[in-house]
Every structure is written in C-alpha cells, then in structure tokens.
Design a protein around this motif. Structure first.
Motif, PDB file in Angstrom:
ATOM      1  N   LYS A 204      -2.566  -4.210   3.456  1.00 55.59           N
ATOM      2  CA  LYS A 204      -2.350  -3.544   4.750  1.00 55.59           C
ATOM      3  C   LYS A 204      -2.157  -4.526   5.904  1.00 55.59           C
ATOM      4  O   LYS A 204      -2.360  -4.183   7.069  1.00 55.59           O
ATOM      5  N   SER A 205      -1.810  -5.772   5.601  1.00 54.72           N
ATOM      6  CA  SER A 205      -1.687  -6.771   6.673  1.00 54.72           C
ATOM      7  C   SER A 205      -0.387  -6.630   7.463  1.00 54.72           C
ATOM      8  O   SER A 205      -0.275  -7.124   8.583  1.00 54.72           O
ATOM      9  N   ILE A 206       0.602  -5.944   6.905  1.00 51.52           N
ATOM     10  CA  ILE A 206       1.857  -5.761   7.633  1.00 51.52           C
ATOM     11  C   ILE A 206       1.700  -4.463   8.430  1.00 51.52           C
ATOM     12  O   ILE A 206       1.839  -3.358   7.896  1.00 51.52           O
ATOM     13  N   ASN A 207       1.361  -4.653   9.694  1.00 54.16           N
ATOM     14  CA  ASN A 207       0.941  -3.495  10.491  1.00 54.16           C
ATOM     15  C   ASN A 207       1.843  -3.303  11.722  1.00 54.16           C
ATOM     16  O   ASN A 207       2.787  -4.063  11.957  1.00 54.16           O
ATOM     17  N   TYR A 208       1.532  -2.303  12.488  1.00 59.61           N
ATOM     18  CA  TYR A 208       2.363  -1.937  13.642  1.00 59.61           C
ATOM     19  C   TYR A 208       2.495  -3.086  14.642  1.00 59.61           C
ATOM     20  O   TYR A 208       3.585  -3.368  15.146  1.00 59.61           O
ATOM     21  N   ASP A 209       1.365  -3.760  14.917  1.00 58.09           N
ATOM     22  CA  ASP A 209       1.397  -4.839  15.911  1.00 58.09           C
ATOM     23  C   ASP A 209       2.390  -5.932  15.532  1.00 58.09           C
ATOM     24  O   ASP A 209       3.013  -6.546  16.397  1.00 58.09           O
TER      25      ASP A 209
END
Ligand code: 3PG
Length: 306
Positions: A204-209
């Motif tokens: 889940k490290s590829i996130n919106y931010d």
C-alpha cells in the motif's frame, strides 16, 4: 533418492519440464509434477514426501510446509517470493530461494508493450501519442527496472530511476538519471513503471499523496504486485484527476469499479502475464532445478532469501 516436486498451478511453457527432468535424472533425483491443481489441499497432499519444491506464484503456506515432512528447499522460479511463508520455512529448517533475473526480460517487454498499446488507444485506429521524448520513471532499479530502461532507451524516452538500494553511479552509467526521493520520481515523470517487491515496507505504499504529484497525463504501469498499491488512493486519484491512467498485468481488487467509472483510462491484462514467455519459463525453471541440485550436492545457498 531425493524427490523434487514441480507444483505449478499456472504451468510452465511445455519446453520447460523436459529440461527440468533431464537435470533431475542426471542427479539421480525423482521428479514429480502437479500442474493446474484446483485447491490448496491438492498441494498439501502432493508435498508429503518431497525434499524440494519448485513453484511459481503458488502459495507455499505454513500448512504446506508443515505437511512436507522431508522438505529441505523451496525454489520460487521467479523473482517475488511474497507467496512463500518465509517464517514457517525458517522455523522448519527449509531453505527458500528465488531465481533473480531469470524472467525479467519478459516482464520488462510487457511493461513497454502495455505503454505502447495504451498510448495508441488500444490499437483502435484513432490518433494516439508516442513514447519518444516522454519522461519515464523506474521505481526500483533491479533486474526488471534495468531492462525496462534498456528497452525504453530504444523508444527515445528520457529515463529516471529511484532505488535506495542501488548506487547512483550504477544508475548513471546506464544513461539513466538517478533521483534522490520517490516523490521526485513521481513529480518528474509522466510514466512510472513499478518494480518494487511486495513486502511489509512496500504494501500500500503507492498512495494518493504520491500519485497526485504526477504531471499531466500521469500513467502508472504496474507489472510488480497489486498489493503495493493503496486501492483507496487509486480510486481517489482516478476520481480526482481525469488525466490519470493506470495499466497493470495484475488487476486491482477494485477492477470492477474502475471499469464501470473510468472508461478509457485503464488497461488490465486478462491474466497475470509478465513472466509468461517460453524463454522466461525455461530460464527460471532450469535455474530452479540447478539451484536445487547445487544446494543438495554443494550446500550452495547463493539465492537463499530466508
Ligand atoms: C515473479 O515474481 O517472478 C513474477 O511475478 C512472475 O510470476 P509467475 O511465475 O507467477 O508468472
């Protein structure tokens, strides 16, 4: 006599098994094979007497490891070993290896292939765009990332890479520009190709931010693992930015919602197929068999990951 089991729910290309058999025959080992098995129970039953297992993305769980009383080694014919319970393996004195690099070219070719296919509107005949001159960010510069860079150079792309585990000088000598943070990579590059493994740090490290920093037309290409994407973020960026695109050979769990809401802004291969070439299967399968022989005969643990 040692027993080697090839357990592949998704079988290798047909050329692979005869080569693995030849290697086992020469060593005097018995080869067993289960392919396209239907349930995890089939795998649990099949491992009972085996000393070594070769798998692909098959789930080698604690239950599988504990059922395999004579098991000494599991080799994942491929790169990612997130399908293997490393802790259970270690507790049970089972060595786990992967075969790094053996299927990388197939994955790299697919990443670029999907980019071309998408840039040309899925070959629907309407004018698309070219890759030439576009900025490509390679997120993790390992075996696959490096090959993606090699191929992308042929397309005339401008290439950047982020990898905290690789020296900048090693990246620069490939005519790829190293960047010092993951944020910088996403800020600079219209295309980002993901090559990180799935583990505790990356899930889940590829996130919106991160994704919101991509420039106009930001296109994320995922031939790594679906688990590295935060899917709530993926849905959020698809909603917030009409110019954001997502391509993957491992469809997200939220595939149906994306298909329903964001027509023309995604592409998912029908099945996971990065490493699905004859060459990749032969390379990885043969390497796995040889690693097993070298482990038994010479105590060679070169590619041990646990
Ligand atoms: C890998 O980690 O090597 C690739 O994801 C390939 O996986 P596969 O063997 O299931 O195709």
């Amino acid at each position: 006599m040692k027993k080697v089991l090839v357990a592949t729910e998704k079988p290798f290309a047909p050329e692979t098994l005869p080569l693995i058999k030849e290697i086992c025959d020469e060593a005097g080992y018995e080869l067993e094979v289960i392919e396209k098995y239907e349930s995890q129970d089939d795998l649990v039953k099949a491992v009972k007497e085996t000393n070594a297992i070769i798998v692909r993305s098959d789930k080698v769980t604690k239950e599988v490891i504990e059922a395999a009383e004579n098991l000494e080694i599991v080799v994942r014919a491929g790169a990612g070993y997130d399908n293997i319970d490393l802790e259970a393996a270690t507790v049970n004195n089972v060595v786990v290896m992967n075969t790094p690099g053996q299927n990388s070219n197939a994955v790299a070719e697919l990443a670029l292939g999907m980019m071309v296919y998408f840039a040309r509107n899925l070959f629907n005949g309407k004018p698309g765009t070219e890759l030439k001159g576009k900025k490509l960010g390679i997120h993790a510069y390992g075996h696959v990332g490096k090959l993606v860079a090699d191929i992308a150079k042929g397309f005339g792309m401008e290439i950047f890479a982020f990898d905290p585990y690789v020296d900048d000088t090693d990246i620069s000598k490939d005519n790829v520009t190293p960047v010092s943070s993951v944020e910088e990579l996403y800020q600079i590059c219209r295309y980002v190709s993901l090559h990180i493994p799935a583990n505790e740090k990356t899930r889940k490290s590829i996130n919106y931010d991160l994704l919101k920093q991509m420039p106009q037309g930001g296109t994320l290409v995922n031939t790594a693992r679906k688990e590295v994407i935060d899917e709530d973020s993926l849905l959020k960026i698809m909603e917030a930015r009409k110019d954001f695109y997502y391509l993957a050979d491992i469809a997200p769990d939220c595939k149906a919602e994306i298909e329903q809401k964001y027509e023309g802004r995604y592409y998912f291969t029908p099945k996971k197929m990065g490493a699905q070439t004859k060459e990749a299967n032969v390379n990885a399968g043969v390497a796995a068999a040889n690693q097993i022989i070298n482990f038994f005969i010479k105590d060679d643990i070169t590619y041990k990951v646990n």
